[in-house]
Design a protein around this motif. Structure first.
Motif, PDB file in Angstrom:
ATOM      1  N   VAL A  85       0.865  -1.179   0.000  1.00  0.00           N
ATOM      2  CA  VAL A  85       0.000   0.000   0.000  1.00  0.00           C
ATOM      3  C   VAL A  85       0.899   1.227   0.000  1.00  0.00           C
ATOM      4  O   VAL A  85       1.772   1.369   0.865  1.00  0.00           O
ATOM      5  CB  VAL A  85      -0.917   0.019   1.234  1.00  0.00           C
ATOM      6  CG1 VAL A  85      -1.661   1.356   1.326  1.00  0.00           C
ATOM      7  CG2 VAL A  85      -1.894  -1.139   1.211  1.00  0.00           C
ATOM      8  N   ASP A  86       0.716   2.112  -0.971  1.00  0.00           N
ATOM      9  CA  ASP A  86       1.459   3.371  -1.043  1.00  0.00           C
ATOM     10  C   ASP A  86       0.697   4.405  -0.222  1.00  0.00           C
ATOM     11  O   ASP A  86      -0.369   4.879  -0.632  1.00  0.00           O
ATOM     12  CB  ASP A  86       1.576   3.807  -2.514  1.00  0.00           C
ATOM     13  CG  ASP A  86       2.385   5.087  -2.673  1.00  0.00           C
ATOM     14  OD1 ASP A  86       2.530   5.831  -1.686  1.00  0.00           O
ATOM     15  OD2 ASP A  86       2.866   5.348  -3.795  1.00  0.00           O
ATOM     16  N   LEU A  87       1.211   4.749   0.965  1.00  0.00           N
ATOM     17  CA  LEU A  87       0.514   5.656   1.878  1.00  0.00           C
ATOM     18  C   LEU A  87       0.574   7.109   1.421  1.00  0.00           C
ATOM     19  O   LEU A  87      -0.184   7.951   1.918  1.00  0.00           O
ATOM     20  CB  LEU A  87       1.100   5.542   3.288  1.00  0.00           C
ATOM     21  CG  LEU A  87       0.872   4.203   4.000  1.00  0.00           C
ATOM     22  CD1 LEU A  87       1.660   4.156   5.305  1.00  0.00           C
ATOM     23  CD2 LEU A  87      -0.619   3.975   4.266  1.00  0.00           C
ATOM     24  N   VAL A  88       1.469   7.418   0.482  1.00  0.00           N
ATOM     25  CA  VAL A  88       1.546   8.783  -0.039  1.00  0.00           C
ATOM     26  C   VAL A  88       0.448   9.011  -1.068  1.00  0.00           C
ATOM     27  O   VAL A  88      -0.313   9.987  -0.992  1.00  0.00           O
ATOM     28  CB  VAL A  88       2.940   9.054  -0.649  1.00  0.00           C
ATOM     29  CG1 VAL A  88       2.977  10.446  -1.291  1.00  0.00           C
ATOM     30  CG2 VAL A  88       4.025   8.936   0.414  1.00  0.00           C
ATOM     31  N   GLU A  89       0.344   8.100  -2.022  1.00  0.00           N
ATOM     32  CA  GLU A  89      -0.686   8.209  -3.071  1.00  0.00           C
ATOM     33  C   GLU A  89      -2.010   7.582  -2.646  1.00  0.00           C
ATOM     34  O   GLU A  89      -3.017   7.754  -3.327  1.00  0.00           O
ATOM     35  CB  GLU A  89      -0.195   7.510  -4.348  1.00  0.00           C
ATOM     36  CG  GLU A  89       1.001   8.169  -5.006  1.00  0.00           C
ATOM     37  CD  GLU A  89       0.621   9.424  -5.782  1.00  0.00           C
ATOM     38  OE1 GLU A  89      -0.590   9.721  -5.883  1.00  0.00           O
ATOM     39  OE2 GLU A  89       1.540  10.105  -6.269  1.00  0.00           O
ATOM     40  N   MET A  90      -1.976   6.813  -1.546  1.00  0.00           N
ATOM     41  CA  MET A  90      -3.140   6.046  -1.077  1.00  0.00           C
ATOM     42  C   MET A  90      -3.680   5.144  -2.188  1.00  0.00           C
ATOM     43  O   MET A  90      -4.848   5.189  -2.573  1.00  0.00           O
ATOM     44  CB  MET A  90      -4.217   6.981  -0.534  1.00  0.00           C
ATOM     45  CG  MET A  90      -3.912   7.469   0.873  1.00  0.00           C
ATOM     46  SD  MET A  90      -3.690   6.136   2.093  1.00  0.00           S
ATOM     47  CE  MET A  90      -5.400   5.736   2.449  1.00  0.00           C
ATOM     48  N   LYS A  91      -2.769   4.307  -2.680  1.00  0.00           N
ATOM     49  CA  LYS A  91      -3.099   3.307  -3.694  1.00  0.00           C
ATOM     50  C   LYS A  91      -2.520   1.963  -3.262  1.00  0.00           C
ATOM     51  O   LYS A  91      -1.479   1.903  -2.600  1.00  0.00           O
ATOM     52  CB  LYS A  91      -2.513   3.684  -5.061  1.00  0.00           C
ATOM     53  CG  LYS A  91      -3.142   4.915  -5.708  1.00  0.00           C
ATOM     54  CD  LYS A  91      -4.529   4.595  -6.233  1.00  0.00           C
ATOM     55  CE  LYS A  91      -5.142   5.791  -6.962  1.00  0.00           C
ATOM     56  NZ  LYS A  91      -6.480   5.478  -7.500  1.00  0.00           N
ATOM     57  N   ALA A  92      -3.185   0.871  -3.648  1.00  0.00           N
ATOM     58  CA  ALA A  92      -2.668  -0.476  -3.410  1.00  0.00           C
ATOM     59  C   ALA A  92      -1.989  -0.954  -4.689  1.00  0.00           C
ATOM     60  O   ALA A  92      -2.618  -0.959  -5.757  1.00  0.00           O
ATOM     61  CB  ALA A  92      -3.796  -1.418  -3.014  1.00  0.00           C
ATOM     62  N   GLU A 123       3.138  25.806   6.971  1.00  0.00           N
ATOM     63  CA  GLU A 123       1.959  26.295   6.240  1.00  0.00           C
ATOM     64  C   GLU A 123       0.965  25.166   5.987  1.00  0.00           C
ATOM     65  O   GLU A 123      -0.244  25.314   6.209  1.00  0.00           O
ATOM     66  CB  GLU A 123       2.414  26.903   4.907  1.00  0.00           C
ATOM     67  CG  GLU A 123       1.313  27.665   4.171  1.00  0.00           C
ATOM     68  CD  GLU A 123       1.840  28.302   2.889  1.00  0.00           C
ATOM     69  OE1 GLU A 123       1.134  28.197   1.873  1.00  0.00           O
ATOM     70  OE2 GLU A 123       2.946  28.877   2.926  1.00  0.00           O
ATOM     71  N   ALA A 124       1.481  24.017   5.544  1.00  0.00           N
ATOM     72  CA  ALA A 124       0.598  22.871   5.294  1.00  0.00           C
ATOM     73  C   ALA A 124       0.014  22.347   6.599  1.00  0.00           C
ATOM     74  O   ALA A 124      -1.151  21.917   6.643  1.00  0.00           O
ATOM     75  CB  ALA A 124       1.377  21.770   4.584  1.00  0.00           C
ATOM     76  N   GLU A 184       2.038  15.550  -3.531  1.00  0.00           N
ATOM     77  CA  GLU A 184       3.228  16.344  -3.859  1.00  0.00           C
ATOM     78  C   GLU A 184       3.794  17.019  -2.609  1.00  0.00           C
ATOM     79  O   GLU A 184       5.006  17.055  -2.395  1.00  0.00           O
ATOM     80  CB  GLU A 184       2.854  17.398  -4.909  1.00  0.00           C
ATOM     81  CG  GLU A 184       4.046  18.093  -5.555  1.00  0.00           C
ATOM     82  CD  GLU A 184       5.052  17.105  -6.150  1.00  0.00           C
ATOM     83  OE1 GLU A 184       6.264  17.306  -5.914  1.00  0.00           O
ATOM     84  OE2 GLU A 184       4.638  16.137  -6.805  1.00  0.00           O
ATOM     85  N   VAL A 185       2.904  17.545  -1.755  1.00  0.00           N
ATOM     86  CA  VAL A 185       3.348  18.173  -0.503  1.00  0.00           C
ATOM     87  C   VAL A 185       3.986  17.132   0.413  1.00  0.00           C
ATOM     88  O   VAL A 185       5.030  17.375   1.035  1.00  0.00           O
ATOM     89  CB  VAL A 185       2.165  18.874   0.198  1.00  0.00           C
ATOM     90  CG1 VAL A 185       2.548  19.288   1.624  1.00  0.00           C
ATOM     91  CG2 VAL A 185       1.721  20.103  -0.590  1.00  0.00           C
ATOM     92  N   VAL A 237      14.344   6.835  -4.071  1.00  0.00           N
ATOM     93  CA  VAL A 237      15.698   7.388  -4.185  1.00  0.00           C
ATOM     94  C   VAL A 237      15.648   8.753  -4.860  1.00  0.00           C
ATOM     95  O   VAL A 237      16.263   9.727  -4.409  1.00  0.00           O
ATOM     96  CB  VAL A 237      16.616   6.417  -4.966  1.00  0.00           C
ATOM     97  CG1 VAL A 237      17.909   7.117  -5.383  1.00  0.00           C
ATOM     98  CG2 VAL A 237      16.925   5.183  -4.132  1.00  0.00           C
ATOM     99  N   VAL A 238      14.909   8.827  -5.955  1.00  0.00           N
ATOM    100  CA  VAL A 238      14.789  10.083  -6.699  1.00  0.00           C
ATOM    101  C   VAL A 238      14.040  11.135  -5.885  1.00  0.00           C
ATOM    102  O   VAL A 238      14.414  12.312  -5.847  1.00  0.00           O
ATOM    103  CB  VAL A 238      14.085   9.828  -8.050  1.00  0.00           C
ATOM    104  CG1 VAL A 238      13.668  11.142  -8.704  1.00  0.00           C
ATOM    105  CG2 VAL A 238      14.995   9.032  -8.973  1.00  0.00           C
ATOM    106  N   ASP A 239      12.960  10.713  -5.204  1.00  0.00           N
ATOM    107  CA  ASP A 239      12.085  11.670  -4.519  1.00  0.00           C
ATOM    108  C   ASP A 239      12.621  12.134  -3.168  1.00  0.00           C
ATOM    109  O   ASP A 239      12.421  13.292  -2.791  1.00  0.00           O
ATOM    110  CB  ASP A 239      10.694  11.053  -4.306  1.00  0.00           C
ATOM    111  CG  ASP A 239       9.912  10.903  -5.604  1.00  0.00           C
ATOM    112  OD1 ASP A 239      10.218  11.637  -6.569  1.00  0.00           O
ATOM    113  OD2 ASP A 239       9.012  10.036  -5.660  1.00  0.00           O
TER     114      ASP A 239
END
Length: 718
Positions: free
Chosen positions: A181-188, A244-245, A259-260, A295-297
């Motif tokens: 599960v990708d918790l950043v994008e909230m996708k499985a 701010e966020a 993205e944030v 790694v990139v992000d």
């Protein structure tokens, strides 16, 4: 020639872990998915030496199935250049991790999903802390029986004193590991097969996700039922990086965008506020592309980390050199290897531009170096290049004066960059050429191996004339000799160095000796009266002349002293040097014709041999001060083992979560200690050792040493 890859698009990273956590397997998949390789070689397919993985190309690596020498490769992912170093995981080769981390900007720490944080994981993590290297965690082998993601995360928190932040959760485990599960994008992300080219489906997160993907084990279902909890933890932790966020989230309930979150994750990783944790199975080809994305992000470009410090002659920081092409050239040599191309010196360029044919300064040694061939390494392949710029990791061919840790720089703007710190060797063996006629060739090859590996030390025992090789462990020394066979064509044999025993006396005696020889012509005559008495430990040898009335002519007294000095190097017990005694010449006699310097030297030697036998001679042994650092739960085992080695415990000191046991132990009892220590502490303890003093050897031990020395002399004279 203009820059082809912007500095912001470069990632200099290392893959570090305990042995067998899957670093090399992960590297193989990275090279495949980035298009640098078109096939995948698995570690277990290399032991017949018919093939090898890209980075484990040494024969010794193929045979043992472990990484021994760090290897550099580069690849592109999402238009970002990734310079990657695959490092060893065995404790004997920590030096490779040490020098790699010194020049890298970030690291992927791989953990075995079953074992979690292992001993070398702790060592590597501490090294990364020392060099302030940002890192993300990858829990590998989630397909193995017993894999437990949450337990591994908890071990990272407790044993490494880190702040792990899951950005993925596993979907299933063991044979039923489906994805994450990708918790950043909230996708499985769910894979349909284990094939290297298998695609993954991206599914929405719903309450029936476990049923939808066929997860039945209660523990695996529980993780999926708590996705919202881990998502909240991710958001709360990330927003610590963005006021701010955070304000918008608290006041308006506005959830941050992916993205944030990525921006916050990047900032938190680079500042070491936390460590993102991912999961996968490199062997089953699941999750490697997501590691590349992370790694990139999340890992820094050369411009995102602190500027390299410049230091004075004593190593104290005096300035810095910024990572920029516009700064004067500076680079750090972090590794030297010998291969088919000759001596290769690996350097990390920190600032400026280096071009082929340039003349640069080795500011560490005050020498000039001419830059000949420059290459970019892809494991064992060398690809020629014309220039290198800030942020690049390259190799220079046949550098004459430059060794590991040296700074290369623009001679008009000299600086010395912050040096590397290397561990001291912990084990020694005697080495010699297997073929006597090849000893010179063997010594040359050994010198090259030592130059390439700063954790190897070479010395000659002045008493035994043995060549002593010191290293990090038995495997380290074995591999060094084996590599000399494959790389230089010379074979060596390894033995144990002799302990530097000493002899001394324990009571005062007076010895009279007359040297008299008559052979028909001019004879030989000298008589000496010498008092031998013991001195305090460490006092050495003292000679005094107290003769009166010319009983021994002045010109012959130095010959008496010389005879004693020569003879004391071969004591009366086992021919070890005799120390800590005083010899006083009190009387003697001479003959006008038959006495000379030689006769008095002979008389003194004989007086020593005869007299010391009556002075209750004893054997002394070197005693080492040993500091063993161990986790609390192994303290009893460590102390018990030291006592069995005739050791004396001096004190116990708290060192964070560990205990340092300070003791004195005879050197003869320390051989094999590192192996025993690792065995009884699961490799979690370490030790340092230095000479302390000489102590009398217990009679039973002394008898065995004397018998062994006598046997060795008899064999040598046979």
């Amino acid at each position: 020639m203009p820059r082809t890859t912007p500095l912001a698009d470069i990632r200099n990273i290392g893959i570090i872990a305990h042995v067998d956590a899957g670093k090399t397997t992960t590297t193989e998949r990275i090279l495949y998915y980035t298009g640098r390789k078109h096939t995948i070689i698995d570690i277990h397919d290399t032991k017949d030496l018919k093939t090898s993985t890209t980075t484990d190309y040494l024969e010794q690596e193929q045979k043992r199935g472990i990484t021994i020498q760090s290897a550099a490769v580069s690849a592109f992912w999402r238009e970002k250049k990734i310079n990657l170093i695959d490092t060893p995981g065995h404790v004997d080769f920590t030096i490779e991790v040490n020098r790699s981390l010194r020049v890298l900007d970030g690291a992927v720490v791989v953990f075995d999903g079953v074992a979690g944080v292992e001993p070398q994981s702790e060592t590597n993590w501490r090294l990364a802390d020392n060099y302030r290297v940002p890192r993300l965690c990858y829990v590998n082998k989630m397909d193995r029986s017993g894999a437990n993601f949450l337990r591994c995360v908890d071990m990272i928190r407790t044993r490494l004193n880190a702040r792990p932040l899951p950005v993925q959760l596993p979907i299933g485990s063991e044979d039923n590991f489906k994805g994450m599960v990708d918790l950043v994008e909230m996708k499985a992300l769910v894979w349909d097969s284990d094939d290297k080219d298998a695609e993954w489906q991206s599914l929405d997160i719903t309450d029936d996700l476990a049923d939808k993907v066929g997860i039945e084990i209660p523990a695996d279902r529980k993780i999926l039922s708590e996705i919202s909890k881990y998502r909240t933890e991710l958001i709360d932790t990330c927003l610590e990086m963005d006021d701010e966020a955070m304000e918008a989230y608290i006041n308006d309930g506005t959830a941050p965008s992916a993205e944030v979150l990525r921006k916050c994750l990047r900032k938190g990783t680079i500042t070491a506020a936390f460590n993102p944790v991912l999961c996968g199975s490199s062997y089953k080809n699941k999750g490697v592309q997501q590691v590349l994305d992370a790694v990139v992000d999340y890992l820094p470009a050369p411009t995102d980390v602190e500027a390299i410090k410049t230091v004075d002659a004593d190593g104290n920081p005096i300035g810095e050199r910024k990572t920029s092409d516009d700064e004067p050239f500076s680079a750090l040599a972090f590794k030297v290897i010998n291969d088919a191309y000759g001596a290769l010196t690996f350097v990390r360029v920190y600032s400026g531009v280096l071009t082929k044919g340039a003349s640069v300064q080795n500011s560490t040694r005050g020498k000039r170096e001419k830059i000949g061939r420059m290459v970019e390494m892809f494991a064992k392949e060398a690809n020629p290049i014309e220039e290198a710029r800030a942020g690049d990791i390259i190799a220079l061919v046949s550098m004459q004066e430059t060794e590991t840790g040296d700074t290369l720089c623009d001679s008009a703007n000299p600086v010395v960059l912050e040096r590397m710190r290397f561990p001291d060797p912990v084990i020694s063996v005697s080495v010699k050429s297997k073929v006597k006629a090849e000893q010179e060739k063997f010594n040359t090859a050994l010198g090259k191996m030592v130059r390439a590996d700063p954790s190897l030390h070479l010395e000659t025992d002045r008493e035994t004339s043995q060549t002593i090789l010191r290293g990090m462990g038995e495997l380290h020394l074995e591999v060094t000799l084996d590599r000399m066979r494959t790389e230089f064509g010379v074979e060596g044999v390894m033995g144990q160095p002799q302990v530097a025993y000493r002899e001394t006396i324990t009571r005062k005696i007076q010895e009279n000796y007359t040297h008299k020889k008559q052979t028909g012509g001019s004879g030989q005559f000298a008589e000496v009266w010498i008092v031998f008495e013991p001195l305090a430990r460490g006092a050495g040898f003292i000679f005094e002349d107290e003769t009166v009335g010319g009983s021994v002519p002045r010109e012959f007294v130095p010959s008496v002293e010389k005879g004693l000095k020569v003879q004391k190097e071969a004591g009366v017990l086992a021919q070890f040097p005799t120390v800590d005694f005083k010899a006083t010449l009190i009387d003697g006699s001479y003959h006008d014709v038959d006495s000379n310097a030689l006769t008095f030297e002979i008389a003194a030697k004989a007086a020593f041999r005869e007299g010391l036998k009556k002075a209750n001679p004893i054997l002394l042994e070197p005693v080492m001060k040993v500091e063993t650092v161990t986790p609390q739960d192994h303290l009893g085992d460590v102390i018990g083992d030291i006592n069995r080695r005739r050791g004396t415990i001096l004190e116990q000191i708290e060192r964070g979560a560990n205990i340092a046991v300070v003791s004195t132990v005879p050197l003869s009892e320390m051989f094999g200690y590192i192996g025993q220590l690792r065995s009884m502490t699961s490799g979690r303890a370490s030790y340092t050792m230095e000479f302390s003093h000489y102590d009398p050897v217990p009679k039973q031990v002394a008898d065995a040493v004397i018998a062994d020395a006598t046997k060795q002399r008899a064999a040598a004279n046979a």
